[in-house]
Design a protein around this motif. Structure first.
Motif, PDB file in Angstrom:
ATOM      1  N   GLU A  14     -12.970   7.543 -72.915  1.00 59.84           N
ATOM      2  CA  GLU A  14     -12.204   7.299 -74.134  1.00 59.84           C
ATOM      3  C   GLU A  14     -12.730   6.060 -74.869  1.00 59.84           C
ATOM      4  O   GLU A  14     -12.836   6.054 -76.099  1.00 59.84           O
ATOM      5  CB  GLU A  14     -10.724   7.136 -73.797  1.00 59.84           C
ATOM      6  N   ALA A  15     -13.043   5.001 -74.112  1.00 55.07           N
ATOM      7  CA  ALA A  15     -13.602   3.806 -74.736  1.00 55.07           C
ATOM      8  C   ALA A  15     -14.969   4.092 -75.339  1.00 55.07           C
ATOM      9  O   ALA A  15     -15.297   3.635 -76.439  1.00 55.07           O
ATOM     10  CB  ALA A  15     -13.698   2.675 -73.706  1.00 55.07           C
ATOM     11  N   ALA A  16     -15.795   4.855 -74.619  1.00 55.52           N
ATOM     12  CA  ALA A  16     -17.140   5.174 -75.110  1.00 55.52           C
ATOM     13  C   ALA A  16     -17.088   6.000 -76.382  1.00 55.52           C
ATOM     14  O   ALA A  16     -17.907   5.813 -77.295  1.00 55.52           O
ATOM     15  CB  ALA A  16     -17.921   5.913 -74.026  1.00 55.52           C
ATOM     16  N   GLU A  17     -16.126   6.910 -76.486  1.00 59.54           N
ATOM     17  CA  GLU A  17     -16.028   7.742 -77.690  1.00 59.54           C
ATOM     18  C   GLU A  17     -15.747   6.873 -78.909  1.00 59.54           C
ATOM     19  O   GLU A  17     -16.317   7.097 -79.985  1.00 59.54           O
ATOM     20  CB  GLU A  17     -14.915   8.774 -77.513  1.00 59.54           C
ATOM     21  N   GLU A  18     -14.881   5.856 -78.762  1.00 57.73           N
ATOM     22  CA  GLU A  18     -14.585   4.976 -79.898  1.00 57.73           C
ATOM     23  C   GLU A  18     -15.821   4.195 -80.342  1.00 57.73           C
ATOM     24  O   GLU A  18     -15.926   3.789 -81.504  1.00 57.73           O
ATOM     25  CB  GLU A  18     -13.474   3.997 -79.520  1.00 57.73           C
ATOM     26  N   LEU A  19     -16.750   3.972 -79.410  1.00 53.01           N
ATOM     27  CA  LEU A  19     -17.937   3.160 -79.703  1.00 53.01           C
ATOM     28  C   LEU A  19     -19.162   3.994 -80.006  1.00 53.01           C
ATOM     29  O   LEU A  19     -20.228   3.437 -80.292  1.00 53.01           O
ATOM     30  CB  LEU A  19     -18.236   2.262 -78.491  1.00 53.01           C
ATOM     31  N   ASP A  20     -19.019   5.320 -79.947  1.00 53.28           N
ATOM     32  CA  ASP A  20     -20.173   6.218 -80.078  1.00 53.28           C
ATOM     33  C   ASP A  20     -21.249   5.797 -79.073  1.00 53.28           C
ATOM     34  O   ASP A  20     -22.428   5.654 -79.404  1.00 53.28           O
ATOM     35  CB  ASP A  20     -20.736   6.186 -81.507  1.00 53.28           C
TER      36      ASP A  20
END
Length: 400
Positions: free
Chosen positions: A287-293
């Motif tokens: 989930e964190a990685a998705e926000e950061l692309d």
């Protein structure tokens, strides 16, 4: 400390002694004890000096208010940090219970937070000294009006008519930490049953609780404060069944799981993000990685990488200047070339001891850098960089 010691500390003479010891340096205990025993009883002096030391240690959890509170060594060790207790109390208050039963209340850190949130509290503990301490703490902070203290085994008492239920089972004995949940006091199964009857209910558990041990009807929340993971809480009737959440204090930022698959894996890019420990414990790196692309640098390592720098409360960003195979001589030469004397060592997926590495590379110079000891695509790797937004050491490349 005994209940009698606490009574003496609460009396005018004890209060006078404690007030006079504010700001006392524990290194001066012997001299202070000798001097004070000319005026006060030796037992009272010993109790006051012990309490003063506990108050000084308690400041890390309770801030300046620790100077007005009372502690036992075990109670202080097990107590919840005020910021974490405050967050949990606000969640309780948001669901509007007619009060909360604080079962296994300890010295009252959670009870104080619940009282401050406007809730009536029934605090239950089987130890007479602990019950006296929680009552004294509430009175010292002007919160005693809405507090009821019941000295009994939680298994033998009800919730005092309170709708909300909070249980904090003891996970330590005189021999140390207890790892079997059914050896907690009370057992975790009992605590979960009690909390499930609350409206709402919550159980404080160790942050390392296996995800498979979380009941399907509970929400699991992992909480960090200042970057340190402090605890996990299993909520009943206050969230969604099966929800996984990471909450970061002091900001209060909350990341909720959406059941995302693992992020893709890619080579290390310009920026490396280190997710907060609560995000990792909650299994919310995707989930964190998705926000950061962003993508993982290795399928087994919780570092993610991206070409662009984006603000996020859920991870700390570093600008990476070098990606190197693990080789101490090469690292030592690179640090000397760039004049790095202040070296922060972080590791994930590496058996190397950070202090041993720092001793062997012998950093010298005016500049600072961060080295990550990790794996990239399965290979032992060193990543050299610095916190994003700070200048790189002279001579560093602009990216990997």
């Amino acid at each position: 400390m005994t209940p009698e010691d606490l009574d003496r500390l609460l009396a005018p003479e004890g209060q006078e002694l404690l007030t006079g010891l504010r700001g006392h340096d524990p290194a001066d205990d012997l001299a202070a004890s000798t001097r004070l025993r000319r005026t006060y009883d030796a037992g009272l002096v010993a109790a006051a000096l012990t309490q003063t030391r506990l108050r000084q240690r308690g400041a890390a959890k309770f801030g300046p208010e620790a100077e007005r509170m009372y502690f036992t060594p075990h109670g202080l060790e097990q107590s919840t940090r005020a910021a974490v207790a405050g967050h949990r109390a606000r969640r309780f208050a948001a669901h509007g219970p007619g009060g909360v039963a604080d079962l296994c209340c300890g010295v009252g850190g959670d009870a104080i937070a619940l009282l401050r949130a406007g809730l009536a509290v029934t605090a239950v503990d089987r130890d007479p000294l602990t019950c006296a301490v929680v009552r004294a703490n509430a009175e010292a902070l002007g919160l005693g009006a809405r507090l009821e203290v019941v000295c009994a085994d939680v298994a033998d008492t009800g919730t005092g008519g309170r709708d909300g239920v909070f249980v904090d089972p003891a996970r330590r004995t005189a021999r140390g930490r207890v790892f079997d949940p059914e050896a907690y006091s009370p057992p975790l199964s009992w605590a979960l049953d009690a909390a499930a009857k609350g409206a709402p209910g919550a159980v404080k558990v160790a942050p390392g609780i296996p995800h498979e041990a979380v009941p399907p009807e509970a929400e699991a929340e992992w909480i960090s404060d200042g970057g340190d993971v402090k605890e996990a809480v299993l909520w009943f009737g206050a969230g969604g069944a099966g929800v996984r959440r990471a909450t970061l204090l002091p900001s209060g930022a909350t990341l909720v799981g959406r059941g995302l698959p693992d992020p893709p894996v890619r080579p290390v890019a310009r920026y490396l993000y280190e997710p907060d420990g609560a995000v990792i414990r909650a299994h919310l790196v995707a989930e964190a990685a998705e926000e950061l692309d962003a993508a993982l640098i290795d399928p087994t390592i919780a570092y993610v990488t991206a070409d662009t720098l984006r603000p996020t409360p859920y991870a700390t960003a570093y600008e990476i200047t070098d990606v190197l195979p693990f080789h101490l001589k090469r690292l030592r030469a690179l640090l000397r070339e760039r004049g790095v004397g202040i070296l922060t060592v972080k590791k994930r997926g590496s058996a190397v001891d950070p202090e041993e590495l720092r001793r062997r590379v012998r950093p010298q110079g005016p500049n600072s850098a961060t080295v990550f000891l990790t794996r990239v695509a399965g290979a032992p790797t060193m990543l050299l960089g610095h916190p994003a937004g700070r200048d790189a050491p002279p001579g560093s490349p602009t990216g990997p």
